[in-house]
Scaffold this motif. Structure first.
Motif, mmCIF file in Angstrom:
data_model
loop_
_atom_site.group_PDB
_atom_site.id
_atom_site.type_symbol
_atom_site.label_atom_id
_atom_site.label_comp_id
_atom_site.label_asym_id
_atom_site.label_seq_id
_atom_site.Cartn_x
_atom_site.Cartn_y
_atom_site.Cartn_z
ATOM 1 N N ALA A 25 0.834 -1.205 0.000
ATOM 2 C CA ALA A 25 0.000 0.000 0.000
ATOM 3 C C ALA A 25 0.870 1.258 0.000
ATOM 4 N N ALA A 26 1.958 1.234 0.753
ATOM 5 C CA ALA A 26 2.879 2.377 0.773
ATOM 6 C C ALA A 26 3.500 2.613 -0.601
ATOM 7 N N GLU A 27 3.559 1.558 -1.412
ATOM 8 C CA GLU A 27 4.097 1.652 -2.776
ATOM 9 C C GLU A 27 2.998 1.910 -3.806
ATOM 10 N N GLY A 28 1.754 2.074 -3.350
ATOM 11 C CA GLY A 28 0.644 2.339 -4.265
ATOM 12 C C GLY A 28 0.069 1.091 -4.912
ATOM 13 N N ARG A 29 0.221 -0.056 -4.254
ATOM 14 C CA ARG A 29 -0.313 -1.311 -4.783
ATOM 15 C C ARG A 29 -1.276 -1.918 -3.771
#
Length: 146
Positions: A25-29
Motif C-alpha cells: 500500500a505504501a508503494e501504491g499497490r
C-alpha cells in the motif's frame, strides 16, 4: 489534557502477517489473498492466513488491479472519534473488487449525490499523518470514481 496527543482511531495495527499488505500500500499497490487449493482458487480480502471458502492454508499474496464497483455506502455527518470529526462528511463504503471479493473502504473525490450502486471506482491511497515514530503511518486504500 492540553498538549497530550489525542488517540488515533484511523491507524491500523501492522503485524508480521499483514506487513506485506501495508508495504505494498505504501508503494501504491493493493494486495489481496488467493487460495491455491485444487478446486478453489478464491480471492479474499481482508488478508487472512487461510481461505475463508475452503479453509486451506495454501494462500498467497496477489496484486489486485485496483478496479472496483460501489456495492453500498453511507454518508457520515458526525463522528466524535479523532480524527474522523475533522473529515465529516465522509463516505464509508463496501466495494466489490474486480477480482471478486468485497472490501470495506472510503469513497473520496466524489460528490455524495453522484454515488450509485455499480459505480466504477479505482483505488488510490491516503497517507496518514503520524509523528511517532516518524515515517510509520501506513497508506490506506480508498477509492475514487474511475
Amino acid at each position: 489534557m492540553a498538549g497530550e496527543a489525542q488517540p488515533r482511531f484511523d491507524i491500523p495495527e501492522v503485524d508480521a502477517f499483514t506487513a506485506p499488505y501495508w508495504q505494498a500500500a505504501a508503494e501504491g499497490r493493493l494486495l489481496l489473498r488467493r487460495c491455491r487449493a485444487e478446486g478453489c482458487g478464491a480471492a479474499h480480502h481482508y488478508p487472512r492466513e487461510f481461505c475463508p471458502r475452503c479453509w486451506s492454508e495454501d494462500v498467497v499474496w496477489e496484486e489486485a488491479g485496483g478496479r472496483a464497483t460501489l456495492y453500498t455506502w453511507s454518508v457520515v455527518h458526525r463522528n466524535d472519534l479523532p480524527p474522523f470529526g475533522e473529515r465529516v462528511p465522509y463516505v464509508p463504503a463496501v466495494v466489490e473488487l474486480a477480482e471478486g471479493p468485497r472490501m470495506m473502504t472510503e469513497i473520496v473525490e466524489a460528490p455524495h449525490e453522484t454515488l450509485h450502486v455499480g459505480m466504477p471506482l479505482r483505488v488510490t491511497f491516503r497517507t496518514l499523518a503520524r509523528t511517532e515514530p516518524p515515517g510509520t503511518a501506513p497508506a490506506i486504500p480508498v477509492f475514487r470514481p474511475a
